[in-house]
Scaffold this motif. Structure first.
Motif, PDB file in Angstrom:
ATOM      1  N   CYS A 240       1.621   9.331  -6.110  1.00 60.27           N
ATOM      2  CA  CYS A 240       2.028  10.747  -6.012  1.00 60.27           C
ATOM      3  C   CYS A 240       2.892  11.147  -7.202  1.00 60.27           C
ATOM      4  O   CYS A 240       2.690  12.212  -7.794  1.00 60.27           O
ATOM      5  CB  CYS A 240       2.773  10.999  -4.699  1.00 60.27           C
ATOM      6  N   VAL A 241       3.861  10.290  -7.569  1.00 61.31           N
ATOM      7  CA  VAL A 241       4.743  10.640  -8.700  1.00 61.31           C
ATOM      8  C   VAL A 241       3.920  10.704  -9.994  1.00 61.31           C
ATOM      9  O   VAL A 241       4.096  11.610 -10.817  1.00 61.31           O
ATOM     10  CB  VAL A 241       5.898   9.619  -8.850  1.00 61.31           C
ATOM     11  N   ALA A 242       2.988   9.763 -10.138  1.00 62.41           N
ATOM     12  CA  ALA A 242       2.156   9.738 -11.356  1.00 62.41           C
ATOM     13  C   ALA A 242       1.292  10.997 -11.448  1.00 62.41           C
ATOM     14  O   ALA A 242       1.203  11.621 -12.510  1.00 62.41           O
ATOM     15  CB  ALA A 242       1.281   8.487 -11.361  1.00 62.41           C
ATOM     16  N   ARG A 243       0.669  11.377 -10.325  1.00 58.12           N
ATOM     17  CA  ARG A 243      -0.185  12.572 -10.367  1.00 58.12           C
ATOM     18  C   ARG A 243       0.621  13.831 -10.644  1.00 58.12           C
ATOM     19  O   ARG A 243       0.192  14.724 -11.361  1.00 58.12           O
ATOM     20  CB  ARG A 243      -0.972  12.720  -9.069  1.00 58.12           C
ATOM     21  N   ALA A 244       1.807  13.926 -10.046  1.00 57.26           N
ATOM     22  CA  ALA A 244       2.652  15.106 -10.297  1.00 57.26           C
ATOM     23  C   ALA A 244       3.281  15.038 -11.691  1.00 57.26           C
ATOM     24  O   ALA A 244       3.854  16.021 -12.152  1.00 57.26           O
ATOM     25  CB  ALA A 244       3.736  15.192  -9.230  1.00 57.26           C
ATOM     26  N   ASP A 245       3.176  13.862 -12.322  1.00 53.69           N
ATOM     27  CA  ASP A 245       3.699  13.645 -13.671  1.00 53.69           C
ATOM     28  C   ASP A 245       5.179  14.016 -13.759  1.00 53.69           C
ATOM     29  O   ASP A 245       5.606  14.733 -14.662  1.00 53.69           O
ATOM     30  CB  ASP A 245       2.874  14.450 -14.697  1.00 53.69           C
ATOM     31  N   LEU A 246       5.948  13.488 -12.794  1.00 55.08           N
ATOM     32  CA  LEU A 246       7.378  13.817 -12.719  1.00 55.08           C
ATOM     33  C   LEU A 246       8.217  12.628 -13.200  1.00 55.08           C
ATOM     34  O   LEU A 246       7.926  11.481 -12.842  1.00 55.08           O
ATOM     35  CB  LEU A 246       7.758  14.140 -11.272  1.00 55.08           C
ATOM     36  N   GLN A 247       9.236  12.910 -13.965  1.00 52.99           N
ATOM     37  CA  GLN A 247      10.239  11.895 -14.314  1.00 52.99           C
ATOM     38  C   GLN A 247      11.316  11.840 -13.222  1.00 52.99           C
ATOM     39  O   GLN A 247      11.712  10.772 -12.789  1.00 52.99           O
ATOM     40  CB  GLN A 247      10.902  12.262 -15.654  1.00 52.99           C
ATOM     41  N   ASP A 248      11.776  13.024 -12.803  1.00 51.95           N
ATOM     42  CA  ASP A 248      12.845  13.135 -11.809  1.00 51.95           C
ATOM     43  C   ASP A 248      12.231  13.754 -10.558  1.00 51.95           C
ATOM     44  O   ASP A 248      11.936  14.945 -10.530  1.00 51.95           O
ATOM     45  CB  ASP A 248      13.979  14.027 -12.320  1.00 51.95           C
TER      46      ASP A 248
ATOM     47  N   ALA B 213       0.837  -1.209   0.000  1.00 51.17           N
ATOM     48  CA  ALA B 213       0.000   0.000   0.000  1.00 51.17           C
ATOM     49  C   ALA B 213       0.870   1.256   0.000  1.00 51.17           C
ATOM     50  O   ALA B 213       0.578   2.231  -0.710  1.00 51.17           O
ATOM     51  CB  ALA B 213      -0.928  -0.012   1.219  1.00 51.17           C
ATOM     52  N   ILE B 214       1.937   1.241   0.796  1.00 47.94           N
ATOM     53  CA  ILE B 214       2.848   2.402   0.810  1.00 47.94           C
ATOM     54  C   ILE B 214       3.421   2.611  -0.589  1.00 47.94           C
ATOM     55  O   ILE B 214       3.436   3.723  -1.128  1.00 47.94           O
ATOM     56  CB  ILE B 214       3.997   2.196   1.834  1.00 47.94           C
ATOM     57  N   GLU B 215       3.860   1.498  -1.191  1.00 46.21           N
ATOM     58  CA  GLU B 215       4.487   1.597  -2.516  1.00 46.21           C
ATOM     59  C   GLU B 215       3.483   2.151  -3.544  1.00 46.21           C
ATOM     60  O   GLU B 215       3.822   3.003  -4.357  1.00 46.21           O
ATOM     61  CB  GLU B 215       4.998   0.211  -2.929  1.00 46.21           C
ATOM     62  N   GLU B 216       2.255   1.686  -3.443  1.00 41.59           N
ATOM     63  CA  GLU B 216       1.208   2.148  -4.359  1.00 41.59           C
ATOM     64  C   GLU B 216       1.027   3.673  -4.255  1.00 41.59           C
ATOM     65  O   GLU B 216       0.875   4.380  -5.258  1.00 41.59           O
ATOM     66  CB  GLU B 216      -0.113   1.436  -3.990  1.00 41.59           C
TER      67      GLU B 216
ATOM     68  N   VAL C 124       8.103   3.723 -12.613  1.00 40.70           N
ATOM     69  CA  VAL C 124       6.921   4.361 -12.006  1.00 40.70           C
ATOM     70  C   VAL C 124       5.677   3.899 -12.766  1.00 40.70           C
ATOM     71  O   VAL C 124       5.676   3.836 -13.997  1.00 40.70           O
ATOM     72  CB  VAL C 124       7.038   5.904 -12.082  1.00 40.70           C
ATOM     73  N   ARG C 125       4.620   3.572 -12.009  1.00 38.44           N
ATOM     74  CA  ARG C 125       3.348   3.183 -12.645  1.00 38.44           C
ATOM     75  C   ARG C 125       2.551   4.470 -12.903  1.00 38.44           C
ATOM     76  O   ARG C 125       1.790   4.937 -12.047  1.00 38.44           O
ATOM     77  CB  ARG C 125       2.576   2.236 -11.723  1.00 38.44           C
ATOM     78  N   TYR C 126       2.785   5.046 -14.086  1.00 41.69           N
ATOM     79  CA  TYR C 126       2.158   6.341 -14.394  1.00 41.69           C
ATOM     80  C   TYR C 126       0.667   6.198 -14.671  1.00 41.69           C
ATOM     81  O   TYR C 126      -0.092   7.145 -14.501  1.00 41.69           O
ATOM     82  CB  TYR C 126       2.851   7.014 -15.582  1.00 41.69           C
ATOM     83  N   THR C 127       0.256   5.014 -15.124  1.00 44.42           N
ATOM     84  CA  THR C 127      -1.160   4.817 -15.378  1.00 44.42           C
ATOM     85  C   THR C 127      -1.794   4.326 -14.087  1.00 44.42           C
ATOM     86  O   THR C 127      -1.502   3.219 -13.622  1.00 44.42           O
ATOM     87  CB  THR C 127      -1.370   3.775 -16.498  1.00 44.42           C
ATOM     88  N   GLN C 128      -2.620   5.140 -13.504  1.00 42.45           N
ATOM     89  CA  GLN C 128      -3.212   4.818 -12.214  1.00 42.45           C
ATOM     90  C   GLN C 128      -4.555   4.105 -12.427  1.00 42.45           C
ATOM     91  O   GLN C 128      -5.222   4.317 -13.436  1.00 42.45           O
ATOM     92  CB  GLN C 128      -3.414   6.095 -11.401  1.00 42.45           C
ATOM     93  N   PRO C 129      -4.946   3.256 -11.468  1.00 39.60           N
ATOM     94  CA  PRO C 129      -6.200   2.514 -11.619  1.00 39.60           C
ATOM     95  C   PRO C 129      -7.393   3.446 -11.839  1.00 39.60           C
ATOM     96  O   PRO C 129      -7.418   4.547 -11.273  1.00 39.60           O
ATOM     97  CB  PRO C 129      -6.348   1.778 -10.286  1.00 39.60           C
ATOM     98  N   ALA C 130      -8.340   3.006 -12.657  1.00 37.29           N
ATOM     99  CA  ALA C 130      -9.534   3.810 -12.906  1.00 37.29           C
ATOM    100  C   ALA C 130     -10.236   4.107 -11.594  1.00 37.29           C
ATOM    101  O   ALA C 130     -10.299   3.259 -10.697  1.00 37.29           O
ATOM    102  CB  ALA C 130     -10.470   3.049 -13.830  1.00 37.29           C
ATOM    103  N   GLY C 131     -10.708   5.334 -11.451  1.00 37.78           N
ATOM    104  CA  GLY C 131     -11.439   5.702 -10.231  1.00 37.78           C
ATOM    105  C   GLY C 131     -10.545   6.326  -9.182  1.00 37.78           C
ATOM    106  O   GLY C 131     -11.040   6.964  -8.275  1.00 37.78           O
ATOM    107  N   ALA C 132      -9.195   6.142  -9.322  1.00 42.04           N
ATOM    108  CA  ALA C 132      -8.312   6.767  -8.340  1.00 42.04           C
ATOM    109  C   ALA C 132      -8.298   8.272  -8.584  1.00 42.04           C
ATOM    110  O   ALA C 132      -8.218   8.698  -9.723  1.00 42.04           O
ATOM    111  CB  ALA C 132      -6.904   6.193  -8.487  1.00 42.04           C
TER     112      ALA C 132
END
Ligand SMILES: Cc1ncc(COP(=O)(O)O)c(C=O)c1O
Length: 300
Positions: free
Chosen positions: A82-90, A74-77, A291-299
């Motif tokens: 957070c990285v996916a939403r901020a759309d950050l590479q670095d 859950a922590i890893e998810e 990084v899992r940039y594609t987040q589950p639907a509904g998140a």
């Protein structure tokens, strides 16, 4: 659409822009520095040595007797979220636990709080200063908080000694500080570990410091190169008389030290090679987690 441009955070069950993530003033994380944290990073869309950060974070949560309703997956998810939403590479990705707000003064009664945030990558020393330059450090007159009082291997926000060191550095014409122990050995600085190199031998303080993930990476990379490495007490005079020295941190990686107390270090080959090896190691799949940039639907 939520604007995550400056960074994304997660707290109390929801994602939010980082600027909206606030700890209540009564939380002991704020009032008592009763908290632990860890900082991982992503580089070109991949976490670097994420397992080591999660191991250290979980160990420190247990040592300070926090308990949170999130297992490792859950922590890893949430870190990915957070990285996916901020759309950050670095990205600079911080996870933290605070004590929360106890009833009365008994910390056992508090519900511990868990939060994560991802913001653009942070550099203690910007990369354009890696060549022909480096950090200008002073050896502080300030002793690091004793390990018997606040265990430095448990990553913590007890930074007043380090912040005082920074102000001392500015007053003495430096930009950052290395703190010492009661016997005049150097320990660490605000957010970094230290390696001193003399006559081809590297040394780093064995104890009294955070066991940095970047420090561990540097140890392994130096060993791969066959550089003799000593984990032991390192006296301040050894840093002053070093051929080369480097600082290591998630916030910037391996960073050359240009001068100590105003004296320029002569320089050498080991530091620049370690710096190159550190960034090359980011291509190693064994140490990388995409990084899992594609987040589950509904998140959200
Ligand atoms: C006091 C201190 N020492 C060393 C480090 C370096 O640790 P790491 O390489 O895991 O970032 C940090 C990182 O923030 C730190 O706060």
């Amino acid at each position: 659409m939520t604007d995550y441009a400056a960074g994304a955070a997660y707290m109390d069950g929801a994602y939010m822009p980082v600027a909206e993530c606030r700890i209540p003033v009564l939380d002991w994380g704020f009032l008592r520095s009763d908290a632990t944290y860890d900082v991982a990073h992503t580089w070109q869309g991949r976490f670097f040595r994420l397992d080591e950060h999660l191991d250290r974070f979980e160990r420190n949560i247990a040592r300070l007797r926090y308990s949170i309703p999130y297992d490792r997956d859950a922590i890893e998810e949430i870190l990915h979220g957070c990285v996916a939403r901020a759309d950050l590479q670095d990205a600079f990705v911080e996870m933290l636990v605070t004590r929360g707000i106890p009833q009365g003064r008994d910390p056992r009664t508090a519900t511990n709080r868990f939060a994560v945030f991802a913001v653009p990558f942070v550099w203690i020393l910007r990369p354009e200063r890696h060549d022909d330059d480096g950090l200008n450090v002073i050896i502080s007159s300030i002793e690091r908080i004793r390990a018997q009082a606040v265990d430095p291997t448990v990553k913590n926000y007890h930074w007043l000694d380090l912040v005082r060191g920074l102000f001392e550095a500015y007053e003495r014409g430096g930009e950052t500080a290395v703190l010492i122990d009661s016997r005049g050995n150097v320990l660490e600085g605000p957010g970094f570990n230290l390696f001193v190199i003399r006559d081809g031998v590297a040394a780093t303080p064995a104890a009294g410091v955070l066991e940095g993930v970047t420090r561990q990476t540097a140890i392994e990379l130096l060993e791969r190169r066959g550089v003799r490495l000593e984990l032991r007490d390192v006296h301040a005079d050894e840093l002053r008389g070093a051929d080369e020295a480097v600082a290591t941190s998630t916030a910037g990686g391996v960073m050359p030290i240009a001068s100590v107390d105003g004296r320029r270090l002569p320089g050498g080959e080991i530091g620049p090679r370690l710096l190159a090896d550190y960034w090359a190691a980011h291509a190693d799949d064994v140490w990388a987690t995409p990084v899992r940039y594609t987040q589950p639907a509904g998140a959200r």
